[in-house]
Design a protein around this motif. Structure first.
Motif, PDB file in Angstrom:
ATOM      1  N   GLN B  80       0.706  -1.153  -0.172  1.00 23.51           N
ATOM      2  CA  GLN B  80       0.124   0.066   0.193  1.00 23.51           C
ATOM      3  C   GLN B  80       0.912   1.157   0.044  1.00 23.51           C
ATOM      4  N   LYS B  81       2.001   1.183   0.358  1.00 21.02           N
ATOM      5  CA  LYS B  81       2.896   2.436   0.772  1.00 21.02           C
ATOM      6  C   LYS B  81       3.325   2.992  -0.770  1.00 21.02           C
ATOM      7  N   TRP B  93      -6.861   3.263   6.658  1.00 19.46           N
ATOM      8  CA  TRP B  93      -7.947   3.168   5.693  1.00 19.46           C
ATOM      9  C   TRP B  93      -7.322   2.215   4.681  1.00 19.46           C
ATOM     10  N   PHE B  94      -6.283   1.941   4.480  1.00 18.08           N
ATOM     11  CA  PHE B  94      -5.756   0.922   3.540  1.00 18.08           C
ATOM     12  C   PHE B  94      -5.542  -0.558   4.077  1.00 18.08           C
ATOM     13  N   VAL B  95      -5.789  -1.425   3.001  1.00 22.42           N
ATOM     14  CA  VAL B  95      -5.555  -2.806   3.744  1.00 22.42           C
ATOM     15  C   VAL B  95      -4.514  -3.028   4.304  1.00 22.42           C
ATOM     16  N   ARG B 114      -5.520  -0.569  -2.374  1.00 21.17           N
ATOM     17  CA  ARG B 114      -7.016  -0.807  -2.101  1.00 21.17           C
ATOM     18  C   ARG B 114      -7.193  -0.680  -0.739  1.00 21.17           C
ATOM     19  N   LEU B 115      -8.666   0.058  -0.418  1.00 25.51           N
ATOM     20  CA  LEU B 115      -9.008   0.242   0.911  1.00 25.51           C
ATOM     21  C   LEU B 115     -10.058  -0.907   1.197  1.00 25.51           C
ATOM     22  N   GLY B 120     -14.688   2.768   0.559  1.00 28.80           N
ATOM     23  CA  GLY B 120     -13.552   2.177  -0.420  1.00 28.80           C
ATOM     24  C   GLY B 120     -12.820   3.344  -0.788  1.00 28.80           C
ATOM     25  N   ARG B 121     -12.226   3.092  -2.006  1.00 29.46           N
ATOM     26  CA  ARG B 121     -11.308   3.796  -2.712  1.00 29.46           C
ATOM     27  C   ARG B 121     -11.890   5.254  -2.920  1.00 29.46           C
ATOM     28  N   SER B 122     -13.242   5.583  -2.880  1.00 30.99           N
ATOM     29  CA  SER B 122     -13.560   6.815  -3.012  1.00 30.99           C
ATOM     30  C   SER B 122     -13.181   7.661  -1.872  1.00 30.99           C
TER      31      SER B 122
END
Ligand SMILES: Cc1cc2nc3c(=O)[nH]c(=O)nc-3n(C[C@H](O)[C@H](O)[C@H](O)COP(=O)(O)OP(=O)(O)OC[C@H]3O[C@@H](n4cnc5c(N)ncnc54)[C@H](O)[C@@H]3O)c2cc1C
Ligand code: SF4
Lengths: 207, 566
Positions: B80-81, B93-95, B114-115, B120-122
């Motif tokens: 995610q980073k 917020w991210f997985v 992804r979140l 979600g990603r919105s």
């Protein structure tokens, strides 16, 4: 666990709770609600200035060297510099949490500085006179240019400059992200400054 | 009696008209449209709820312990980073990558950003919002590659209108053949450097430079306040000025009284009534208690984002559908796309004498150059098909890269540099051999089999980025930029965060998973309404189109539902 042990354990738990500072409302909700410390409102801006601060990762010599170096790279002028911004403490905190690879690379760069210093002046960087420190940094700060007359590019990598840049990058990032550094850039502390107006020049005349 | 009441109130004891899986950009719309039309909806979301109290857009970095270098991100979110929006402020917020694994074949890296949270990603998206045109939807019949979409711009236009009217998209109408205009709120302003680029690019190349079209309010709109230009939207917005589903579509769905939101519901599979060949509901694992539960519904709508929706279908195989539910075509998982990025250029407008200003309003938007290659007027390019668009910007920045050290360095930082840059987003061709499948040896923290994602960018994508780099440099030169640095790499797939395809729509059930209304060819009460349905990727940021397609599919479903056809 036997009953007696259970009582002891609970007594210990009680004692521990009594000496530990009470959790702030923000901290106590952080875990179950899965928020980052920032999202739960933790303000860590005073952490580094706590009295009795001790480095987590750097040894005393490295820490002192970093203080002196940061003060040379971003000195106090009419505004405070890196030393006042406690840049060394922040870098120490981050290093302590980083990969051993990143840690090694930082210590390498700091070690290179001492190595050059000993080679030229027979003393570690922090013990040099101010002018000597300045001369040494000057020699590292600018990229070596290829010798003009031979027409050949210098193929050996500019190691000294690379180490300098690595250290400078850390120091500059730490400084400009500190509260002092944010002020240095002129931020007034407000988060909204009216709508974005963009260009107001007449057509074809932008400067 | 009390027993009876309990039954009525227990969300798991009901049979819903529709189960929507995922509450992001598309799921929010599905829940809103269906609930407002009177259907009883269960909205299942894998993540927790989100509240404005956790927004941090007004928190300066010095309040963070690590000032945005938190080791927690490195430890639990190594993938995610790679996303610019995942930071010390908001990484929760991210997985957690350790809990949400996936695999890739050797030599084929894929970054899946992804979140898992309501919205979600919105919650963190870049908000750039562009329409597709028939040049995109019917590209195959123009250049012979791939397949046309089974719908045209005329089919989508009314739905773009609905979505734009509700979301609030600020932008400027340009009358460009490749980028249809929309229903815009007033455009944001351009900087001097951007206007110069616009003038010079028009004069020298004949191309359009326009202000980014963005899902941010430039005036108060439907109960939400206009943007106050604080800047870091990916940390949340206390005035709800950018579009995110929890505070718009999901809120409306819940307000209708017809939608039940179930958070922390990690859906593992769609359940089937095999005798009737109909979906009967879904199974989920409670994210916190790990209990396995079921929800029953008359229709099931997957909006978990392309790869997750397809994963659910692949994990729902039955005796009738051994290679994944609704996969009689064999196309499920295939034709994975993600825009190619990595080509661009940057430079300095040395003659601009503007000082950087820490108190300048921070415009959360850039400029956009619509596609100009392989257009009806440009004719065919000799080396590649399709094209790319540029995003970029120009302005005075602090010069942290200034040379030297000491007082002179400190001064140079403040004198700043007027920089200008652009980066391309290129079309990703739909290819059978870019695909995802279930990795039989890998499960997530909830015991659900994980994906193996296999994707590379091909020759056409590489050629697009090469051309983009050279062209960006020419454009910057025309604008008078100095020290132009060309960026000419092709980043790994996933980096555009625009995954599309894997359950494509089409008219032929032998070659596609969904029909043109996002309804599974094989199972009539099963729908996939997110980006999985895309037939081609175009080069525009896709979310606006996804949402328009969702609303269109919902219209169809509502219509069918009232005729009891599903
Ligand atoms: C940093 C960033 C910048 C972006 N910028 C742009 C941009 O400028 N323009 C643009 O068009 N697009 C942009 N995107 C992409 C955009 O965010 C996505 O296209 C869009 O959000 C996809 O919508 P979706 O509904 O398919 O999925 P999402 O919005 O991701 O929502 C999916 C939801 O499903 C839930 N879910 C997943 N699996 C399950 C399961 N098994 N059970 C239950 N729930 C589940 C998730 O928790 C999530 O809430 C960006 C994305 C990111 C991360
Ligand atoms: S820049 Fe505008 S949209 Fe973004 S967080 Fe600030 S107010 Fe909200």
């Amino acid at each position: 666990m036997k009953r007696r042990e259970m009582i002891r354990a609970s007594l210990f738990a009680g004692a521990a709770a009594a000496v530990r500072p009470p959790l702030s409302a923000a901290q106590s909700t952080a875990m179950p609600s899965e928020l980052t410390p920032a999202q739960s409102g933790v303000d860590a801006s005073k952490d580094l200035s706590a009295p009795g601060w001790k480095p987590l990762f750097l040894d005393e010599h490295q820490n002192e060297t970093l203080i002196i170096l940061s003060d040379l790279i971003i000195p106090a002028t009419d505004t405070p510099g890196a030393k006042e911004a406690l840049v060394n403490r922040y870098i120490d905190l981050v290093l302590a949490a980083e990969s051993s690879e990143a840690q090694r690379s930082f210590l390498n760069s700091l070690g290179y500085l001492d190595g050059e210093s000993i080679r030229r002046y027979r003393a570690a960087f922090r013990y040099l006179k101010r002018e000597e420190q300045d001369d040494l940094l000057h020699a590292l700060a600018y990229p070596r240019t290829a010798s003009g007359w031979s027409g050949e590019a210098d193929a050996t990598p500019d190691l000294g400059h690379a180490h300098f840049e690595a250290l400078k990058q850390r120091i500059a990032t730490a400084y400009y992200n500190s509260q002092i550094g944010t002020k240095e850039l002129g931020w007034d502390g407000a988060f909204a400054h009216g709508p974005y107006e963009g260009c107001t020049h007449p057509e074809g005349n932008h400067k | 009696m009390s027993n009876y009441l309990f039954l009525v109130e227990d969300p798991l004891q009901q049979t819903y008209d529709a189960i929507v899986v995922g509450s992001g950009a598309t799921g929010g719309w599905a829940a809103k449209q269906l609930a407002e039309a009177g259907l009883k909806v269960a909205l299942l979301e894998a993540g927790r709820a989100v509240t404005p109290k956790e927004f941090t857009e007004h928190m300066p970095a010095y309040k963070l312990k690590y000032r945005d270098h938190s080791p927690e991100i490195v430890r639990t979110r190594p993938i995610q980073k790679q996303c610019y929006a995942c930071m010390e402020y908001n990484y929760e917020w991210f997985v957690n990558d350790l809990e949400n694994p996936y695999s890739t074949p050797a030599g084929k890296p894929f970054t899946w950003q992804r979140l898992r949270i309501l919205g979600g990603r919105s919650m963190v998206w870049g908000r750039q919002s562009y329409r597709m045109s028939d040049n995109d939807l019917k590209a195959a019949s123009r250049d012979g590659y791939g397949d046309d979409w089974p719908l045209s711009y005329a089919d989508l236009a009314p739905y773009y209108d609905i979505v734009e009217n509700y979301v609030g998209i600020s932008g400027a109408a340009e009358g460009n053949e490749m980028l249809p205009d929309g229903k815009f709120l007033p455009p944001m302003k351009m900087s001097c450097g951007e206007i110069r680029l616009r003038e010079r690019v028009k004069a020298k190349f004949g191309y359009t430079v326009t202000i980014g079209r963005t899902a941010i309010l430039t005036q108060n709109h439907k109960g939400r306040l206009q943007c106050h230009y604080c800047g870091p939207c990916e940390r949340g917005c206390s005035t709800f000025s950018y579009f995110s589903s929890p505070f718009t579509t999901v809120k409306d769905a819940l307000a209708s009284g017809n939608c039940t939101l179930i958070t922390n519901a990690v859906v593992s599979q769609v359940n089937m009534d095999n005798a009737q060949n109909k979906a009967s509901g879904v199974t989920y694992v409670d994210r916190l208690t790990r209990q396995v539960k079921e929800v029953r519904g008359k229709t099931v709508i997957l909006c978990a984002q392309a790869l997750e929706s397809t994963r659910i279908l692949l994990n729902s195989s039955t005796r009738e559908y051994p290679s994944g539910l609704a996969n009689s075509s064999g196309a499920l998982g295939h034709y994975l796309m993600d825009h190619v990025v990595g080509g661009g250029a940057s430079g300095r407008l040395a003659d601009f004498k503007v000082l950087p200003d820490a108190n300048e309003p921070a415009r959360p938007n850039g400029i956009y150059i619509p596609r100009f290659r392989n257009t009806p007027t440009s004719g065919k390019h000799p080396r590649f098909i399709r094209g790319y668009g540029f995003q970029g910007g120009a302005g005075a920045d602090f010069n942290f890269d200034a040379e030297g050290y000491g007082a002179s360095f400190k001064k140079a930082v403040k004198e700043g540099v007027y920089s200008i840059s652009m980066g391309a987003f290129g079309e990703s061709l739909a290819r059978w051999d870019n695909y995802c499948e279930i990795d039989r040896g890998l499960k997530d923290a909830w015991g659900i089999p994980a994906l193996r994602i296999s994707m590379t960018h091909g020759d056409n994508e590489h050629a697009l980025m090469e051309d983009a780099s050279a062209t960006a440099a020419e454009m910057l030169e025309a604008a008078g930029a100095k020290d132009i640095k060309v960026q000419a790499n092709v980043e790994m797939p996933g980096m555009a965060i625009h995954e599309l395809g894997t359950a494509r729509m089409g008219t032929d059930p032998k070659k596609s998973v969904l029909n043109p209304y996002n309804q599974a060819h094989d199972v009539k009460n099963l729908f996939v309404m997110d980006g999985a349905s895309f037939v081609s990727s175009a080069c525009q940021n896709p979310t606006l189109s996804m949402m328009a397609i969702t609303v269109r599919a919902c219209d169809h479903l509502i219509d069918r539902f009232h005729k009891t056809d599903v």
